[in-house]
Scaffold this motif. Sequence first.
Motif, PDB file in Angstrom:
ATOM      1  N   ALA A   1      -5.057   2.075  13.727  1.00 51.75           N
ATOM      2  CA  ALA A   1      -5.333   0.727  14.225  1.00 51.75           C
ATOM      3  C   ALA A   1      -6.826   0.470  14.154  1.00 51.75           C
ATOM      4  CB  ALA A   1      -4.855   0.604  15.666  1.00 51.75           C
ATOM      5  N   ALA A   2      -7.204  -0.745  13.741  1.00 50.04           N
ATOM      6  CA  ALA A   2      -8.629  -1.096  13.648  1.00 50.04           C
ATOM      7  C   ALA A   2      -8.843  -2.532  14.080  1.00 50.04           C
ATOM      8  CB  ALA A   2      -9.130  -0.908  12.222  1.00 50.04           C
ATOM      9  N   GLY A   3      -9.981  -2.748  14.716  1.00 54.29           N
ATOM     10  CA  GLY A   3     -10.350  -4.100  15.130  1.00 54.29           C
ATOM     11  C   GLY A   3     -10.341  -4.224  16.642  1.00 54.29           C
ATOM     12  N   GLY A   4     -11.515  -4.221  17.227  1.00 58.37           N
ATOM     13  CA  GLY A   4     -11.625  -4.485  18.659  1.00 58.37           C
ATOM     14  C   GLY A   4     -11.347  -3.302  19.566  1.00 58.37           C
ATOM     15  N   ILE A   5     -11.245  -2.097  19.020  1.00 60.00           N
ATOM     16  CA  ILE A   5     -11.027  -0.927  19.881  1.00 60.00           C
ATOM     17  C   ILE A   5     -12.408  -0.489  20.380  1.00 60.00           C
ATOM     18  CG2 ILE A   5     -10.128   1.436  20.021  1.00 60.00           C
ATOM     19  CD1 ILE A   5      -8.284   0.569  17.611  1.00 60.00           C
ATOM     20  N   GLY A   6     -12.700  -0.840  21.629  1.00 57.03           N
ATOM     21  CA  GLY A   6     -14.075  -0.661  22.111  1.00 57.03           C
ATOM     22  C   GLY A   6     -14.188   0.149  23.378  1.00 57.03           C
ATOM     23  N   SER A   7     -13.104   0.764  23.801  1.00 58.83           N
ATOM     24  CA  SER A   7     -13.158   1.598  25.009  1.00 58.83           C
ATOM     25  C   SER A   7     -11.939   2.507  25.019  1.00 58.83           C
ATOM     26  CB  SER A   7     -13.152   0.729  26.275  1.00 58.83           C
ATOM     27  OG  SER A   7     -11.854   0.209  26.493  1.00 58.83           O
ATOM     28  N   ALA A   8     -11.907   3.397  26.015  1.00 57.60           N
ATOM     29  CA  ALA A   8     -10.757   4.296  26.170  1.00 57.60           C
ATOM     30  C   ALA A   8      -9.466   3.490  26.334  1.00 57.60           C
ATOM     31  CB  ALA A   8     -10.974   5.188  27.394  1.00 57.60           C
ATOM     32  N   ARG A   9      -9.564   2.334  26.975  1.00 54.83           N
ATOM     33  CA  ARG A   9      -8.357   1.512  27.177  1.00 54.83           C
ATOM     34  C   ARG A   9      -7.768   1.067  25.842  1.00 54.83           C
ATOM     35  NH1 ARG A   9      -8.289   0.349  32.529  1.00 54.83           N
ATOM     36  NH2 ARG A   9     -10.312   0.289  33.567  1.00 54.83           N
ATOM     37  N   GLY A  10      -8.658   0.634  24.934  1.00 51.19           N
ATOM     38  CA  GLY A  10      -8.194   0.194  23.613  1.00 51.19           C
ATOM     39  C   GLY A  10      -7.571   1.343  22.849  1.00 51.19           C
ATOM     40  N   LEU A  11      -8.203   2.522  22.932  1.00 54.02           N
ATOM     41  CA  LEU A  11      -7.651   3.686  22.235  1.00 54.02           C
ATOM     42  C   LEU A  11      -6.272   4.034  22.798  1.00 54.02           C
ATOM     43  CD1 LEU A  11      -7.889   6.064  20.268  1.00 54.02           C
ATOM     44  CD2 LEU A  11      -9.152   7.316  22.043  1.00 54.02           C
ATOM     45  N   ALA A  12      -6.176   4.061  24.118  1.00 50.80           N
ATOM     46  CA  ALA A  12      -4.882   4.391  24.743  1.00 50.80           C
ATOM     47  C   ALA A  12      -3.821   3.383  24.318  1.00 50.80           C
ATOM     48  CB  ALA A  12      -5.027   4.405  26.269  1.00 50.80           C
TER      49      ALA A  12
ATOM     50  N   ALA B   1       0.845  -1.204   0.000  1.00 48.22           N
ATOM     51  CA  ALA B   1       0.000   0.000   0.000  1.00 48.22           C
ATOM     52  C   ALA B   1       0.878   1.251   0.000  1.00 48.22           C
ATOM     53  CB  ALA B   1      -0.930  -0.014   1.212  1.00 48.22           C
ATOM     54  N   GLN B   2       1.931   1.224   0.801  1.00 42.51           N
ATOM     55  CA  GLN B   2       2.830   2.385   0.841  1.00 42.51           C
ATOM     56  C   GLN B   2       3.482   2.591  -0.530  1.00 42.51           C
ATOM     57  OE1 GLN B   2       5.601   3.763   4.222  1.00 42.51           O
ATOM     58  NE2 GLN B   2       6.931   2.466   2.965  1.00 42.51           N
ATOM     59  N   THR B   3       3.914   1.508  -1.142  1.00 41.16           N
ATOM     60  CA  THR B   3       4.544   1.610  -2.461  1.00 41.16           C
ATOM     61  C   THR B   3       3.557   2.146  -3.500  1.00 41.16           C
ATOM     62  OG1 THR B   3       5.921  -0.266  -1.900  1.00 41.16           O
ATOM     63  CG2 THR B   3       5.799   0.285  -4.234  1.00 41.16           C
ATOM     64  N   ALA B   4       2.299   1.764  -3.362  1.00 40.89           N
ATOM     65  CA  ALA B   4       1.280   2.212  -4.327  1.00 40.89           C
ATOM     66  C   ALA B   4       0.980   3.705  -4.186  1.00 40.89           C
ATOM     67  CB  ALA B   4       0.000   1.408  -4.140  1.00 40.89           C
ATOM     68  N   GLY B   5       1.397   4.312  -3.056  1.00 38.78           N
ATOM     69  CA  GLY B   5       1.174   5.752  -2.892  1.00 38.78           C
ATOM     70  C   GLY B   5       0.010   6.100  -1.993  1.00 38.78           C
ATOM     71  N   VAL B   6      -0.508   5.088  -1.274  1.00 41.74           N
ATOM     72  CA  VAL B   6      -1.599   5.334  -0.325  1.00 41.74           C
ATOM     73  C   VAL B   6      -1.092   6.259   0.784  1.00 41.74           C
ATOM     74  CG1 VAL B   6      -2.890   4.131   1.496  1.00 41.74           C
ATOM     75  CG2 VAL B   6      -2.834   3.190  -0.817  1.00 41.74           C
ATOM     76  N   ASP B   7      -1.956   7.126   1.315  1.00 39.71           N
ATOM     77  CA  ASP B   7      -1.537   8.095   2.342  1.00 39.71           C
ATOM     78  C   ASP B   7      -1.659   7.554   3.766  1.00 39.71           C
ATOM     79  OD1 ASP B   7      -1.311  10.473   0.483  1.00 39.71           O
ATOM     80  OD2 ASP B   7      -3.384   9.846   0.137  1.00 39.71           O
ATOM     81  N   ILE B   8      -2.645   6.710   3.979  1.00 38.33           N
ATOM     82  CA  ILE B   8      -2.941   6.244   5.342  1.00 38.33           C
ATOM     83  C   ILE B   8      -3.233   4.750   5.285  1.00 38.33           C
ATOM     84  CG2 ILE B   8      -4.561   6.430   7.282  1.00 38.33           C
ATOM     85  CD1 ILE B   8      -5.212   9.294   5.943  1.00 38.33           C
ATOM     86  N   ILE B   9      -2.598   4.019   6.195  1.00 35.13           N
ATOM     87  CA  ILE B   9      -2.829   2.577   6.248  1.00 35.13           C
ATOM     88  C   ILE B   9      -3.700   2.259   7.457  1.00 35.13           C
ATOM     89  CG2 ILE B   9      -1.639   0.433   6.870  1.00 35.13           C
ATOM     90  CD1 ILE B   9       0.535   1.260   4.901  1.00 35.13           C
ATOM     91  N   ILE B  10      -4.670   1.399   7.243  1.00 41.10           N
ATOM     92  CA  ILE B  10      -5.484   0.926   8.359  1.00 41.10           C
ATOM     93  C   ILE B  10      -5.063  -0.513   8.633  1.00 41.10           C
ATOM     94  CG2 ILE B  10      -7.831   0.459   9.156  1.00 41.10           C
ATOM     95  CD1 ILE B  10      -8.333   2.459   6.465  1.00 41.10           C
ATOM     96  N   ALA B  11      -4.417  -0.706   9.783  1.00 38.43           N
ATOM     97  CA  ALA B  11      -4.006  -2.060  10.172  1.00 38.43           C
ATOM     98  C   ALA B  11      -5.206  -2.690  10.861  1.00 38.43           C
ATOM     99  CB  ALA B  11      -2.810  -2.000  11.108  1.00 38.43           C
ATOM    100  N   ARG B  12      -5.878  -3.576  10.161  1.00 39.72           N
ATOM    101  CA  ARG B  12      -7.187  -4.061  10.610  1.00 39.72           C
ATOM    102  C   ARG B  12      -7.065  -5.526  11.065  1.00 39.72           C
ATOM    103  NH1 ARG B  12     -11.394  -7.867  10.030  1.00 39.72           N
ATOM    104  NH2 ARG B  12     -13.393  -6.807   9.947  1.00 39.72           N
TER     105      ARG B  12
END
Length: 334
Positions: free
Chosen positions: A170-181, A128-139
């Motif tokens: 980051a994506a997948g299972g972030i369901g509270s302030a703890r996950g975000l932190a 994705a980085q090589t293709a020129g994408v600006d933001i990667i979502i690690a899901r």
Amino acid sequence: MLSTPWSSSLNLRTPIINAPMGGVAGGRLASAISGAGGLGMIGIGTAGSVELIERESAIPRQARQPFGIGLLGWAVDQEPLLLGAALDAQPILISLGFANVSPWVHRVHDADILLATQVYDAQGARDAQTAGVDIIIARGSEGGGHGLNNVATLPLLQAVLEEVEIPVLAAGGIGSARGLAAVLAAGAAGAWIGTAFLLCPEALTPAAAHSRIIRANETDTVYTRSVDAAMGFAWPTQFGERVLRNRFTERWSGDEERLVDDDRARAAFSRARDEGDFDLAEIAAGQGVGLLSNARSAEEIIHGFTNGAAELLGRWATTSPTRPENDAGGPATE
Ligand SMILES: Cc1cc2nc3c(=O)[nH]c(=O)nc-3n(C[C@H](O)[C@H](O)[C@H](O)COP(=O)(O)O)c2cc1C
């Protein structure tokens, strides 16, 4: 307020983006998320159309809120007008996934729009980085809706952050302030969050699904291809989706070849979807669904996640002499 260099660069007050959930994240949710300081995404899913893009994107535009649009790459392959309509809607970000994004990078950039894509392993992030994408979502595999079921969010995020220089959400299972932190402390530029917003009054989740979502705990989801097999959706076959377990998934998950030939079962499933009978019809949700116990507005959720994560990260910063370094930088709180 909570910020990373990436969220500040977009003038966000918190590094939270709602995932573009088809059938759930329309213009109203996008507006509410952006109004609360994050970035709201409109999900254009399997039922997507040019009209839907025009109608839903008019809502945040009229509210003068920035927004993004999430498209399914394979659907754009089939109907290129979807991308044209998304560009015309003037979002600040377009996400394209579930297909090779290389052919679209220049068109999105020519319209001065950022491009994001979901990845499921380190090689996907490099590509994705090589293709020129600006933001990667690690899901990670615990996420709701479609994706691959191969690597969980934390090992994936670590691997991807080692691999690329561009911002990683980051994506997948972030369901509270703890996950975000946790993901910000690890070096993510922000969090891409779907399931946690399912019960928002601003979301399009059918009312009849709410009690099932509230009852579900973290072990009540299943990764399956049975829904796409029943509906004949043109999803590339490597992608399944995470949904709440129900009578339909118990019967057909893993038995999709037979399901494709069972016209009665498919018709019953389609009818159940039309009627909102969630004994059979699917509710896409990730493992974070266990953390959802009541309906809260998008603003309440964003503020709760942001303030809670700032507090947790503040505690961590006072006991840690150094900050992890990555190109997105560590989170700042004030
Ligand atoms: C109800 C639902 C619908 C979704 N629809 C889409 C979609 O149309 N396009 C897309 O790129 N991702 C879609 N996703 C996946 C999200 O982009 C994201 O990967 C996921 O929600 C993150 O994990 P979480 O649900 O645990 O927060 C959907 C997720 C859910 C829960």
